[in-house]
Design an enzyme around this catalytic site. Structure first.
Site, PDB file in Angstrom:
ATOM      1  N   GLY A   1      20.549  32.808  32.410  1.00 58.69           N
ATOM      2  CA  GLY A   1      21.681  33.539  31.832  1.00 58.69           C
ATOM      3  C   GLY A   1      22.581  32.580  31.087  1.00 58.69           C
ATOM      4  O   GLY A   1      22.603  32.508  29.855  1.00 58.69           O
ATOM      5  N   ARG A   2      23.281  31.792  31.882  1.00 61.80           N
ATOM      6  CA  ARG A   2      24.289  30.881  31.328  1.00 61.80           C
ATOM      7  C   ARG A   2      23.724  29.967  30.249  1.00 61.80           C
ATOM      8  O   ARG A   2      24.335  29.759  29.204  1.00 61.80           O
ATOM      9  CB  ARG A   2      24.849  30.038  32.475  1.00 61.80           C
TER      10      ARG A   2
ATOM     11  N   ARG B   1      36.797  33.464  34.683  1.00 55.38           N
ATOM     12  CA  ARG B   1      36.192  32.288  35.326  1.00 55.38           C
ATOM     13  C   ARG B   1      37.198  31.243  35.809  1.00 55.38           C
ATOM     14  O   ARG B   1      37.055  30.736  36.916  1.00 55.38           O
ATOM     15  CB  ARG B   1      35.153  31.642  34.400  1.00 55.38           C
TER      16      ARG B   1
ATOM     17  N   TYR C   1      36.699  30.838  39.650  1.00 57.23           N
ATOM     18  CA  TYR C   1      35.885  29.671  40.045  1.00 57.23           C
ATOM     19  C   TYR C   1      36.547  28.345  39.703  1.00 57.23           C
ATOM     20  O   TYR C   1      35.852  27.320  39.689  1.00 57.23           O
ATOM     21  CB  TYR C   1      34.546  29.681  39.281  1.00 57.23           C
TER      22      TYR C   1
ATOM     23  N   CYS D   1      50.612  39.454  35.536  1.00 52.26           N
ATOM     24  CA  CYS D   1      51.596  39.162  36.585  1.00 52.26           C
ATOM     25  C   CYS D   1      50.930  38.611  37.839  1.00 52.26           C
ATOM     26  O   CYS D   1      50.916  39.248  38.895  1.00 52.26           O
ATOM     27  CB  CYS D   1      52.381  40.416  36.901  1.00 52.26           C
ATOM     28  N   GLU D   2      50.308  37.450  37.705  1.00 52.23           N
ATOM     29  CA  GLU D   2      49.684  36.740  38.825  1.00 52.23           C
ATOM     30  C   GLU D   2      49.764  35.264  38.466  1.00 52.23           C
ATOM     31  O   GLU D   2      49.443  34.888  37.343  1.00 52.23           O
ATOM     32  CB  GLU D   2      48.179  37.050  38.918  1.00 52.23           C
TER      33      GLU D   2
HETATM   34  C1  LIG Z   1      22.988  35.340  38.201  1.00 46.68           C
HETATM   35  C2  LIG Z   1      21.518  35.344  38.333  1.00 46.68           C
HETATM   36  C3  LIG Z   1      20.736  34.704  37.375  1.00 46.68           C
HETATM   37  C4  LIG Z   1      21.301  33.925  36.208  1.00 46.68           C
HETATM   38  O1  LIG Z   1      21.946  32.771  36.597  1.00 46.68           O
HETATM   39  P1  LIG Z   1      22.410  31.712  35.470  1.00 46.68           P
HETATM   40  O2  LIG Z   1      23.096  30.674  36.251  1.00 46.68           O
HETATM   41  O3  LIG Z   1      23.316  32.430  34.548  1.00 46.68           O
HETATM   42  O4  LIG Z   1      21.187  31.209  34.793  1.00 46.68           O
HETATM   43  C5  LIG Z   1      19.363  34.760  37.523  1.00 46.68           C
HETATM   44  N1  LIG Z   1      18.786  35.430  38.550  1.00 46.68           N
HETATM   45  C6  LIG Z   1      19.516  36.054  39.503  1.00 46.68           C
HETATM   46  C7  LIG Z   1      18.831  36.763  40.597  1.00 46.68           C
HETATM   47  C8  LIG Z   1      20.908  36.029  39.424  1.00 46.68           C
HETATM   48  O5  LIG Z   1      21.625  36.641  40.372  1.00 46.68           O
END
Ligand SMILES: *Cc1c(COP(=O)(O)O)cnc(C)c1O
Length: 422
Positions: free
Chosen positions: A279-280, A317, A321, A347-348
């Site tokens: 994803g990231r 984020r 985090y 307001c936090e």
């Molecule tokens: C969040 C997630 C991903 C993606 O994670 P990234 O760090 O964004 O690559 C892949 N698989 C599962 C099951 C997830 O929960």
């Protein structure tokens, strides 16, 4: 590498000055670069195939950026989708991801979601517990179908990263142990409603060290070998996502080539299709959040606050985090850097993007860009404080399109109902 660069003293995304988008669409606004998304996907795919993997399934983790135009950009290159809800399955389908490239993960799938996934014919449902295996079996049988499943294993490794995004320790809620996985896999092969086709893991996010991944993947390899030795067919090994990206204040994480080489090494000779759920690493550096400085507020004791028109509801984020985002002025002014606390209007106290950040001097009305905001940015946005949901723009070359318009206040109010007794 990304396509957000200074040209003639101001920040552009590909062939479009960010000022132009901010003026036309208003702020705050997310801006994504098609070329960067495409590049990140292609670089990963080429690295994996270059490491000798044949036909890997690269299922983009939709939760990182669920915009349908972003998903379609990736789907056109052959990306699949890793989804965690019926809503995400529907987004993936709307983007044109074929069902046979959709992987359904998540610890708490409802019967309705399982039924939808089975009817859709997704590539695999990643089963995270024994009760869930029974639920999939029951639901698929009631539909007269056999669901393809993978068992998600929790490899019990410490992958670093933030505690809120670490998923691969035994204490986390995700997946089952290796011994349980073997037992469930064997059981599943005798169930009428499921067909076990593989095993899966995902040990966490923003991982910047390959060693824990390698340890986990080696254990997964051992599991595949044991299952095969028991005569159980295993077609696919899903290694999840989780590779980190540079957020500028950290050591450069390993790149796709090192990641792919490690995977090639660990899985050599294992006759299975490999699947990935990044994803990231695909989306983070392909997007920025543009905000305008509303006020520069200087406290008598000396702290200087940049009060933005973006807030924690638009980019969660940092509040959630303690995440670091590089902040760049869209048109940097000359002058000595000034140390600011960068905050939103919510307001936090948690609505603080960063403290003590040295930036070029800023004035009210200036635009700034939060870099690396393309993953877990807009996807986590809310309307907290009744702020309108942040819009999203996709740039392609010299062109851009609003791919999620900012709703109107009327849209926001129209979603609610007053009961007739009020
Ligand atoms: C969040 C997630 C991903 C993606 O994670 P990234 O760090 O964004 O690559 C892949 N698989 C599962 C099951 C997830 O929960």
């Amino acid at each position: 590498m990304n396509h957000f660069e200074l040209q003639g003293g101001e920040l552009w995304c590909e062939g479009v000055p960010l000022v132009r988008i901010a003026e036309a669409v208003g702020t705050p606004v997310y801006v994504y670069s098609s070329a960067t998304l495409e590049r990140h996907f292609t670089v990963l795919r080429d690295a994996l195939t270059g490491a000798g993997l044949k036909d890997p399934l690269i299922a983009f983790a939709v939760k990182a950026n669920s915009n349908v135009a972003v998903l379609r950009t990736l789907a056109r290159l052959g990306a699949g989708a890793d989804v965690v809800s019926e809503g995400e399955i529907r987004r993936a389908l709307a983007a044109g991801v074929p069902p046979e490239r959709i992987v359904f993960s998540g610890v708490g799938k409802t019967d309705q979601e399982i039924a939808f996934a089975v009817e859709t014919g997704v590539a695999e449902i990643n089963v995270e517990s024994e009760p869930e295996l029974h639920a999939v079996n029951r639901v698929a049988q009631s539909l007269g179908k056999r669901a393809t499943v993978a068992i998600r294993v929790n490899p019990d490794v410490e992958a670093g990263g933030h505690a809120k995004i670490s998923t691969g320790k035994a204490e986390n809620k995700f997946g089952v142990s290796f011994s349980e996985a073997e037992r469930l896999y064997a059981n599943a092969s005798n169930m009428a409603g499921v067909r076990p086709a593989g095993v899966a893991c995902h040990i966490g996010s923003q991982i910047t060290d390959l060693a824990p991944m390698e340890a986990a993947f080696a254990k997964m390899r051992g599991l595949v070998e044991r299952l095969k030795a028991e005569g159980l067919p295993v077609e696919r090994l899903d290694l999840g996502g989780g590779l980190g990206v540079p957020y500028f204040n950290q050591p450069e994480p390993p790149g796709p080539d090192a990641y792919a080489a490690m995977i090639g090494r660990v899985t050599r000779g294992l006759d299975v299709q490999l699947a990935f759920e990044p994803g990231r690493m695909i989306a983070a550096n392909a997007g920025v959040l543009i905000a305008r400085v509303n006020h520069v507020h200087e406290r008598p004791e000396g702290r200087k606050f940049l009060v933005l028109d973006a807030a924690m509801n638009d980019l969660l984020r940092p509040a959630m985090y303690d995440a670091y985002h590089d902040i760049r002025p869209v048109k940097p002014r000359a002058g000595e850097p000034v140390v600011y606390d960068v905050v939103g209007p919510v307001c936090e106290t948690g609505d603080t993007f960063t403290r003590d950040r040295a930036l070029p001097p800023m004035q009210a009305g200036d635009l700034i860009a939060f870099m690396s905001a393309g993953a877990y940015g807009a996807a986590m946005a809310s309307e907290y404080n009744s702020r309108l949901l942040v819009p999203e723009v996709l740039v392609k070359g010299d062109d851009y399109a609003v791919v999620r318009p900012r709703p109107t206040y009327q849209d926001m109010l129209d979603r609610e109902r007053l009961p007739d007794w009020l």
